[in-house]
Enzyme design. Sequence first.
Site, mmCIF file in Angstrom:
data_model
loop_
_atom_site.group_PDB
_atom_site.id
_atom_site.type_symbol
_atom_site.label_atom_id
_atom_site.label_comp_id
_atom_site.label_asym_id
_atom_site.label_seq_id
_atom_site.Cartn_x
_atom_site.Cartn_y
_atom_site.Cartn_z
ATOM 1 C CB SER A 64 41.262 37.613 33.715
ATOM 2 O OG SER A 64 41.894 38.430 34.646
ATOM 3 C CE LYS A 67 39.773 38.734 37.439
ATOM 4 N NZ LYS A 67 40.757 39.512 36.715
ATOM 5 C CE1 TYR A 188 41.402 37.223 40.572
ATOM 6 C CE2 TYR A 188 43.557 37.852 41.416
ATOM 7 C CZ TYR A 188 42.582 37.936 40.441
ATOM 8 O OH TYR A 188 42.780 38.720 39.337
ATOM 9 C CE1 TYR A 240 39.754 42.084 33.009
ATOM 10 C CE2 TYR A 240 41.148 41.611 31.131
ATOM 11 C CZ TYR A 240 40.636 41.262 32.354
ATOM 12 O OH TYR A 240 41.000 40.087 32.911
ATOM 13 C CB VAL A 258 47.521 39.035 31.698
ATOM 14 C CG1 VAL A 258 46.774 40.354 31.741
ATOM 15 C CG2 VAL A 258 47.577 38.393 33.080
HETATM 16 N N1 GLN Z 1 46.358 37.265 37.925
HETATM 17 C C1 GLN Z 1 46.158 38.460 37.178
HETATM 18 C C2 GLN Z 1 46.004 39.645 38.104
HETATM 19 O O1 GLN Z 1 45.293 39.539 39.047
HETATM 20 C C3 GLN Z 1 44.962 38.312 36.266
HETATM 21 C C4 GLN Z 1 44.714 39.529 35.431
HETATM 22 C C5 GLN Z 1 44.234 39.259 34.020
HETATM 23 O O2 GLN Z 1 44.315 38.172 33.460
HETATM 24 N N2 GLN Z 1 43.785 40.316 33.394
HETATM 25 O O3 GLN Z 1 46.575 40.678 37.929
#
Ligand code: GLN
Length: 308
Positions: A64, A67, A188, A240, A258
């Site tokens: 993430s 993003k 993505y 988050y 993650v």
């Molecule tokens: N690729 C992961 C997902 O879409 C990314 C989520 C994350 O890093 N929080 O679930």
Amino acid sequence: MTMLQETAEKALQHGKQFIPQGKVADYIPELGKVDPNQLGLCLLTTDKEKICCGDVDHRFTMQSVSKTATLAIALQELGFDEVFSHVMMEPSGDAFNSILKLDLASNRPYNPLLNAGAIEVISLLSPTSSFDELLSYIRVLCMDTDIVLDEDVYQSEYLTGNRNRAIGYLLKSKGVLQGDVLKTVDLYFKMCSLSVNARSLAGFGLILANGGIDPYSGRRILDGWVCRTVKTLMLTCGMYDGSGEFAVRVGIPAKSGVGGGIMASADNRMGIGVFGPSLDDKGNSISGIQALEYLSHELNLHIFESQR
Ligand code: GLN
């Protein structure tokens, strides 16, 4: 050893104590294979000091944190109005992959740092930017020419990513996502599967902290307003449903993934890259948060620390 190096080493030792309280992500099976006992910290200051300690060379996937990169690129290339006519700027208080508010409370995703918002932002970029172009841009943002696609993690995401496809189709059904859902979600997955290390994340944090200018080359990479917008969203939404507590305790704009990465940007001071794959129940690096809290206190990095 400089004072900064000493503080970073202590932050690392402090953070390490919390590793057993978390666990590695395994909902993407490939991520479950990582050794949870690692922790690396890299600090790159605006006056060009470089501090590395622990597992800074280990490569892991951006997840993430990407993003933040796709948001910065979209703002820079498409402009503020275009991006924010498709995605809001509000913290949701929900988990990163939640579909609830998108379904019940709104047509636009709550913010670009949730899965729904990031997928929407990628749908805006995909007509004009190929995977290779986005990869080149991200290499520049992270000051790291070695970033590549981790094929194994990408395959693993692809095989298990049905919730993200569901988000894509929900966005399409609401008429916000233009273009092909599966191609957008695939891009993505690829952004999430770019392999970085703590140093690359520190590089990205440094460019944001330095108002968009790479202090080594003097080259402007992002406009100042893009950095300001991205850092504000990192502060309010970057961790988050743990963003509020992180803002109070640590107070540095940051974005987690993650894969165990955290990219933090202390304005006018430094970029900080963290790798600590043992995660808390919200999907944030448990040891990384602790190390950042230690650094924030010791170095007065909290955004609202009064100077008097
Ligand atoms: N690729 C992961 C997902 O879409 C990314 C989520 C994350 O890093 N929080 O679930």
